[in-house]
Structure formats: structure tokens, C-alpha cells
Design an enzyme around this catalytic site. Structure first.
Site, PDB file in Angstrom:
ATOM      1  N   ASN A  17       0.860  -1.177   0.000  1.00  0.00           N
ATOM      2  CA  ASN A  17       0.000   0.000   0.000  1.00  0.00           C
ATOM      3  C   ASN A  17       0.904   1.236   0.000  1.00  0.00           C
ATOM      4  O   ASN A  17       1.372   1.667   1.059  1.00  0.00           O
ATOM      5  CB  ASN A  17      -0.905   0.017   1.223  1.00  0.00           C
ATOM      6  CG  ASN A  17      -1.749   1.284   1.301  1.00  0.00           C
ATOM      7  OD1 ASN A  17      -1.898   1.991   0.313  1.00  0.00           O
ATOM      8  ND2 ASN A  17      -2.289   1.574   2.474  1.00  0.00           N
ATOM      9  N   GLY A  70       3.163  -3.111   4.808  1.00  0.00           N
ATOM     10  CA  GLY A  70       2.420  -1.956   5.293  1.00  0.00           C
ATOM     11  C   GLY A  70       1.981  -2.164   6.726  1.00  0.00           C
ATOM     12  O   GLY A  70       2.623  -2.888   7.492  1.00  0.00           O
ATOM     13  N   ASP A  86      -1.512  -2.446   9.680  1.00  0.00           N
ATOM     14  CA  ASP A  86      -2.567  -3.393  10.004  1.00  0.00           C
ATOM     15  C   ASP A  86      -3.681  -3.392   8.969  1.00  0.00           C
ATOM     16  O   ASP A  86      -4.310  -4.427   8.739  1.00  0.00           O
ATOM     17  CB  ASP A  86      -3.133  -3.069  11.391  1.00  0.00           C
ATOM     18  CG  ASP A  86      -2.091  -3.269  12.483  1.00  0.00           C
ATOM     19  OD1 ASP A  86      -1.501  -4.360  12.543  1.00  0.00           O
ATOM     20  OD2 ASP A  86      -1.862  -2.331  13.270  1.00  0.00           O
ATOM     21  N   GLY A  87      -3.934  -2.252   8.325  1.00  0.00           N
ATOM     22  CA  GLY A  87      -4.962  -2.195   7.295  1.00  0.00           C
ATOM     23  C   GLY A  87      -4.602  -3.036   6.085  1.00  0.00           C
ATOM     24  O   GLY A  87      -5.435  -3.772   5.549  1.00  0.00           O
ATOM     25  N   THR A  98       1.399   2.789  10.103  1.00  0.00           N
ATOM     26  CA  THR A  98       1.310   3.751  11.200  1.00  0.00           C
ATOM     27  C   THR A  98       1.328   3.053  12.543  1.00  0.00           C
ATOM     28  O   THR A  98       2.053   3.437  13.461  1.00  0.00           O
ATOM     29  CB  THR A  98       0.019   4.577  11.068  1.00  0.00           C
ATOM     30  OG1 THR A  98       0.008   5.231   9.800  1.00  0.00           O
ATOM     31  CG2 THR A  98      -0.063   5.620  12.171  1.00  0.00           C
ATOM     32  N   GLY A  99       0.502   1.997  12.671  1.00  0.00           N
ATOM     33  CA  GLY A  99       0.406   1.315  13.951  1.00  0.00           C
ATOM     34  C   GLY A  99       1.202   0.032  14.018  1.00  0.00           C
ATOM     35  O   GLY A  99       1.984  -0.201  14.928  1.00  0.00           O
ATOM     36  N   ASP A 140      -9.340  -4.721  12.981  1.00  0.00           N
ATOM     37  CA  ASP A 140      -8.010  -4.366  12.460  1.00  0.00           C
ATOM     38  C   ASP A 140      -7.977  -2.939  11.924  1.00  0.00           C
ATOM     39  O   ASP A 140      -7.311  -2.636  10.935  1.00  0.00           O
ATOM     40  CB  ASP A 140      -7.582  -5.341  11.354  1.00  0.00           C
ATOM     41  CG  ASP A 140      -7.484  -6.782  11.839  1.00  0.00           C
ATOM     42  OD1 ASP A 140      -7.457  -6.993  13.060  1.00  0.00           O
ATOM     43  OD2 ASP A 140      -7.433  -7.685  10.986  1.00  0.00           O
TER      44      ASP A 140
END
Length: 345
Positions: A58, A99, A101-102, A138-139, A323
Site C-alpha cells: 500500500n 504496510g 494493520d490495514g 502507522t500502527g 483491524d
């Protein structure tokens, strides 16, 4: 999932529309014109046959940082996975999420079709595609459960070794929608609402979780709910602030919300926060992050194989996410699929 001939195309996309990349032989790359091309090379790998890897990237993840990190990672991939690298149905050895968690969430859902695991169409009964992860989001909360850092070179080493372990997957059912799968944490009400708002502020990095939580608190009201565990009797839970269903331990940028969850034990951990006020989160935030909140009043935890959740008033406004992906509103049923996926660990 993907058919291509030794090329990677990166297109502008959201976490819900990641790019699929097949890796065969070693790599030379350019992000100009949104395209990466793969060419043959002389890397080595300890395998009896050429391994076939598919990378899902991503490029907009982490506010564009994922694309930059992916570009920097490619030379290292060339040296470590030069000959590793046809997707699941075509007999790929592994599908690698690049990437946060998404992106991982979308890849996990790609392992299932019409409620069943996607089979390998090449007829090899002993072969199944594994799930891999290069955490660059990010996370990257799922990676925390395994103690993995946001270190792409460390992740490539895991992929090169190819050690697999079975992990559980959660599935969410609603009579008006398709089945939805999650591998990390699904949650209901305030935390899900906060995640919904946080997704709009990803450009601020980890600060997005703080902004999302502040926005979610505005106009928040605790709700009376009923739950049914493992097909048993309905139980009333008054004044629920948030309910989290964990296959793994962390969400929200490092909050250890379901500290007893283990992704391979065949259970989900359910943590319920009841009658919390805004100041309770401020006073107890450190406990939520270090996982000691289970000793706090109005916090309960239980291990389940399935749980059905309904709002008693049926307002239709209680958020559900998994998630970090918004899935709509209650009611929902959550259950575990033990050992559903091979994961490179």
C-alpha cells in the site's frame, strides 16, 4: 489473486485497494511513473525449489512512508530473496503484506472466498500459501504481539528463513453482509468509533489515534448490551463503553487491550469496559497501554470461541471495526477459526 510476468505495478490506492506484486528472481526498481520492474538475478536462498512470493504493498500507507520504505528495501530483497520469488490459487508459497494493520487485514481477507479458505488450484495437496508481513504502517499493532519491530530487514530475514506456524483468524458474521475476517483485534462502540475517526488523520502519524479518541468522546454515551458466549444464554452488560475481541494483544498504536490473547490458542479474548467516563481514560491510560487494566474496576475479560453482541436499545449507532477497518454497526457475531492460516514467523 494475481497473474503477472515478473513486474510490479504500484498504483495510487487506499488501504482497501493495495497493489499486488509478484516477485520472481531478483529486483531492480524505480518508483517513477508508479512502476517497478523485476529482472533475473543471482541471489541465493536455502530452498529445494524456487519459492514464489507475492507482495501486497500500500504505497499510501503511513502517509506515504510505506512507498518510500519499500523503495529503499528493494536492494535488500534482491540480495536475500533473489531467487525466491507464481497468487494463492496459482500456488504461491507466500503472500506478503507490506504496510500496516490495514494492509495486513486486506491480505488476510484475500485468503478466504465465499466463507471458505482459498484453495491452491495446481492440485498439490501438500502445498498451501503462507501469510507474511513486512510491517511499515502507522500502527503495525499485530507485529507487536510477536515482538517484531518496524524493521523491514528483520522482516525479510524471517521471510528468507520461511519458518511457518499456524495462527487463528477471527470471522465476523452479519446476516445482511458477507463474512469478514480479522487477525488482530475487532472492537465495538467507543474504541471502534475512535478508530473510525483516527483513519481520517493518518497524515499525523501515531497522533491520529489521540485525535480520533478525542473526537469519539464528543457526544459519546455508554450503551446497554447483551452478549451470547459460545452459543449459550444471553447475558446483559449495562453501560458498555467499549468491547474488544482480540486474536492478538495490541491495537490503537500500541495499546495492550487484550493482553491474554494468543493468535494460536484457538480462542479469542473478550475485554469489556463498562461505565467509563472521559477522565477514567486519562487516569488509567497507562494501564491500558501496559496491559494491567484487567485489574481495574468495571473491566472484565473472558476467553471465548464465539460471541454474539447486540445493543438492547437497537439505536443502530454502535460502531464496529476490525483491524482498524470500519465495518458498520451492531449486531454482529464474532468467532474464531483455529489454525486457519500458515504464517511466516
Amino acid at each position: 489473486m494475481l497473474r503477472s510476468n515478473c513486474c510490479i505495478s504500484i498504483r495510487p490506492c487506499t488501504a482497501k485497494q493495495p497493489s499486488f506484486h509478484r516477485l520472481h528472481h531478483s529486483i531492480s526498481s524505480s518508483l517513477s511513473s508508479g512502476r517497478i520492474t523485476l529482472h533475473g538475478g543471482d541471489g541465493s536462498v536455502s530452498s529445494s525449489r524456487v519459492r514464489d512470493l507475492v507482495f501486497v504493498v500500500n504505497p499510501q500507507g503511513a502517509n506515504g512512508r510505506t512507498a518510500k520504505e519499500w523503495k529503499k528495501l528493494l536492494p535488500y530483497l534482491r540480495t536475500r530473496l533473489g531467487k525466491d520469488c507464481n497468487a494463492i490459487r496459482d500456488g504461491a508459497d507466500a503472500v506478503i503484506a507490506v504496510g500496516g494493520d490495514g494492509t495486513l487485514h486486506e491480505v488476510v481477507n484475500g485468503f478466504f472466498l465465499e466463507g471458505k479458505p482459498v484453495g491452491n488450484l495446481n492440485g498439490e495437496a501438500t502445498h498451501s500459501a503462507a501469510l507474511g508481513l513486512i510491517p511499515l504502517g502507522t500502527g503495525s499493532d499485530f507485529a507487536r504481539t510477536f515482538g517484531w519491530k518496524n524493521d523491514p530487514c528483520e522482516a525479510v530475514e524471517r521471510i528468507a528463513k520461511g519458518v511457518r506456524s499456524r495462527v487463528d483468524v477471527g470471522v465476523i458474521n452479519h446476516e445482511e453482509s458477507d463474512l469478514h475476517y480479522f487477525i488482530n483485534v475487532a472492537d465495538v462502540h467507543l474504541s471502534a468509533k475512535a478508530g473510525f475517526y483516527a483513519s481520517k488523520y493518518k497524515k499525523f502519524g501515531s497522533l491520529c489515534y489521540v485525535i480520533g479518541a478525542l473526537q469519539a468522546f464528543m457526544g459519546h454515551h455508554n450503551r446497554d448490551m447483551r452478549i451470547k458466549v459460545n452459543g449459550g444464554e444471553w447475558e446483559i452488560y449495562p453501560q458498555v463503553t467499549a468491547l474488544c475481541v482480540g486474536n492478538a494483544k495490541y491495537f490503537g498504536g500500541g495499546m495492550k487491550i487484550t493482553p491474554n490473547a494468543v493468535p494460536g490458542n484457538g480462542n479469542l479474548e473478550v475485554v469489556v469496559l463498562q461505565d467509563f467516563k472521559w477522565y477514567d481514560f486519562i487516569l488509567k491510560l497507562h494501564k491500558l497501554y501496559n496491559g494491567t487494566h484487567l485489574s481495574v474496576n468495571n473491566v472484565s475479560s473472558r476467553s471465548v470461541q464465539s460471541i454474539e453482541i447486540e445493543e438492547i436499545s437497537e439505536s443502530g449507532s454502535v460502531y464496529v471495526q476490525s483491524d482498524g477497518e470500519h465495518l458498520g454497526f451492531l449486531p454482529r457475531k464474532f468467532q474464531v477459526l483455529p489454525g486457519a492460516i500458515d504464517m511466516i514467523s
